[in-house]
Enzyme design. Structure first.
Site, PDB file in Angstrom:
ATOM      1  N   GLU A  36       4.634   1.704  -7.781  1.00  0.00           N
ATOM      2  CA  GLU A  36       4.067   0.291  -8.317  1.00  0.00           C
ATOM      3  C   GLU A  36       5.307  -0.131  -9.217  1.00  0.00           C
ATOM      4  O   GLU A  36       5.564  -1.442  -9.091  1.00  0.00           O
ATOM      5  CB  GLU A  36       2.968   0.601  -9.458  1.00  0.00           C
ATOM      6  N   SER A  57       0.724  -1.233   0.033  1.00  0.00           N
ATOM      7  CA  SER A  57       0.064  -0.016  -0.192  1.00  0.00           C
ATOM      8  C   SER A  57       0.984   1.151   0.084  1.00  0.00           C
ATOM      9  O   SER A  57       1.730   1.432   0.977  1.00  0.00           O
ATOM     10  CB  SER A  57      -1.049  -0.101   0.977  1.00  0.00           C
ATOM     11  N   SER A  67      -0.007   4.595   0.327  1.00  0.00           N
ATOM     12  CA  SER A  67      -0.417   5.359   1.111  1.00  0.00           C
ATOM     13  C   SER A  67      -0.435   4.750   2.705  1.00  0.00           C
ATOM     14  O   SER A  67      -0.219   5.650   3.649  1.00  0.00           O
ATOM     15  CB  SER A  67      -1.633   6.043   1.146  1.00  0.00           C
ATOM     16  N   GLY A  68      -0.592   3.578   2.586  1.00  0.00           N
ATOM     17  CA  GLY A  68      -0.821   2.810   3.906  1.00  0.00           C
ATOM     18  C   GLY A  68      -2.142   3.303   4.527  1.00  0.00           C
ATOM     19  O   GLY A  68      -2.417   2.902   5.751  1.00  0.00           O
ATOM     20  N   GLU A  69      -3.041   3.811   3.762  1.00  0.00           N
ATOM     21  CA  GLU A  69      -4.492   4.061   4.424  1.00  0.00           C
ATOM     22  C   GLU A  69      -5.546   3.451   3.241  1.00  0.00           C
ATOM     23  O   GLU A  69      -6.684   3.846   3.623  1.00  0.00           O
ATOM     24  CB  GLU A  69      -4.117   5.756   4.294  1.00  0.00           C
ATOM     25  N   THR A  70      -5.172   2.650   2.410  1.00  0.00           N
ATOM     26  CA  THR A  70      -6.123   2.045   1.802  1.00  0.00           C
ATOM     27  C   THR A  70      -7.381   1.221   2.440  1.00  0.00           C
ATOM     28  O   THR A  70      -6.589   0.290   3.414  1.00  0.00           O
ATOM     29  CB  THR A  70      -5.650   1.056   0.588  1.00  0.00           C
TER      30      THR A  70
END
Lengths: 185, 185, 185, 185
Positions: free
Chosen positions: C152, C86, C88-91
């Site tokens: 990615e 992830s 953002s680490g917030e998905t």
């Protein structure tokens, strides 16, 4: 056990579960589908496969159908419907997706086995097919089949009946449906 | 058209199609599944969804099931079975996969609607569920439903009955099946 | 713009992003992967494709790899690792899956672009590849590419390097990897 | 082996492979993409993931992109392009799909590592990224990486560069691309 007696029992179970669907809920769902621009489907596991089967069939009717999570999924918005399949109405991922759909302003539809659930509380239109769920609540009907079988089978046949009713409303011929079928297979 | 009369017709059609399945073919397929190390499934479109539903359920029974084309698919070999779903038995991609399975030495099983097809000629074990196909041959039974609906519905229910018969043979409890269920959803 | 000057810029960006990866974090992740029974991967969109590419490659090394949400996914448990991608680490969906993994007792690994996030707070091992994210925070590095491209691309190459380091540790030959490759394609 | 020296080698390999791409072939492919109504992508395994990543990105540019085999895939026709990824150009399933695309009258594009192949003989436009393939032919360039890594990495970066060139041609802003991004995740 014999295959032929078993398949009779299973077909009778499905008929019994679908017999408890409220006719008026079916029409509310048809109206919801016909009033939006795009229909998105979601679910998990075998339920998702049945929702995908539904999306594929209504796409053949010219309805702009999408599957949450597939590669070329567009964004959902206020003029769209998110149709959710969940036996228990408590599946975590499905709930998270439904909450996002709500936040984007989409209408939410639910096909479920449970009379009450967190998913049910946030939807606009709901069809209940009473079946056993993984919650194994005392008020749930019984089935001689394991796990979510009865709900998943009933969901497929419910979706296929819905598509036939939509086909009638839209006046689409089977020949037109075949023209909309994928042809790289 | 009313949902409730339609669902009765559909359930009767499925019962009718499954009634024509040869009981002995069911047992040959069960024996094939129980005699191999791995079971791979394939198909296209809605038929593939039903094959995936079957793979998922038999995985719950402890059978080492795989879906052709999924990310972590292992190689197939002489001790494995490739189980193919195809109404017409003429689907190009499915045929190409079955031919590769054959070349790898795997046993090939087929669930189909057609009495004769190119796929049928290369399989070891075959279950026929007589239904209309995209070939629309004169000898095919009739259905009031469009496209492959009747085969796909019958395929799901056939697979679920097969899984129940396998469950009985293997002596697996429903509690054990739930323990094998995915838990990230 | 010319393809050749563009590809130079892109390759330099990837090299730059990967240059900021902490060597010791790479070894912590390798140790985590080698200490568990099963490795599950998850993510969304293009990040998921890169995680699937990683799962496929380490499966060729004999590691028991799985993709969250695929048909025959087994349950995760205390002896397993859930490896999450992830930027953002917030998905939301990814976070929900990671929380479930945590609840099942699995180790959680993260490959991310963000120094801080809700995902980061719940993981055991984390590799950061500093890249722009959809949060567009002021401390993020710049890229001439749109959206999540740089993360990615870096994720794919990071995963492939990781797999080569794992191959070395496990002493697997390329011939053995080809033997583990899917053969129905 | 160290991660940091390895990632340098890998990035240099990718740069080297992409340096051998013919600039004029890139523009032929861009012209092909911009001259059709729909773009379909296909491939197998890790190559397919890279093709899916490309389809997702060009969908963000407003290009009507589809993935062969996904649920709501429309039929392909004379005004469409089927873009195929295949390192060797000999992958059976991919070849079967390309032949069907041809039969439907679609244009066929290929991104490949091989100078000659059965796929190459049936395509309208071809970009070659010289890389090792599973055929291990004597004229193939060398790589220190196993299996198809170098082609798959180069394919991702090639596709991302192509998408940036398309973005420039179409005059789409990154803000517009974000608006086209899936929002149920």
């Amino acid at each position: 056990m014999q295959f032929h007696s078993l398949k009779e029992e299973v077909c009778e179970e499905i008929k019994g579960a679908l017999a408890k669907v409220e006719e008026k809920d079916v029409y509310s769902l048809i109206d919801a589908i016909l009033s939006v621009e795009k229909v998105f489907v979601t679910g998990t596991g075998r339920v998702m496969f049945m929702m995908q089967a539904f999306a594929k069939r209504i796409k053949h009717l010219g309805i702009d159908a999408h599957v949450a999570g597939e590669t070329v999924e567009p964004p959902i918005g206020k003029k769209d419907l998110l149709l959710v399949g969940s036996a228990s109405g408590e599946t975590k991922i499905t709930l998270a997706i439904a909450q996002m759909g709500r936040k984007r302003g989409a209408k939410i539809g639910l096909i479920t086995a449970s009379p009450q659930s967190r998913l049910k509380r946030l939807v606009d239109v709901c069809v209940r097919i009473p079946c056993p769920t993984k919650l194994a609540l005392p008020e749930e009907p019984k089935s001689r089949q394991p796990m979510g079988n009865l709900f998943e089978q009933s969901l497929l046949i419910f979706g296929d009946c819905l598509a036939i009713l939509l086909q009638e409303r839209l006046g689409v011929t089977e020949a037109e449906m075949w023209k909309a079928h994928a042809n790289l297979e």
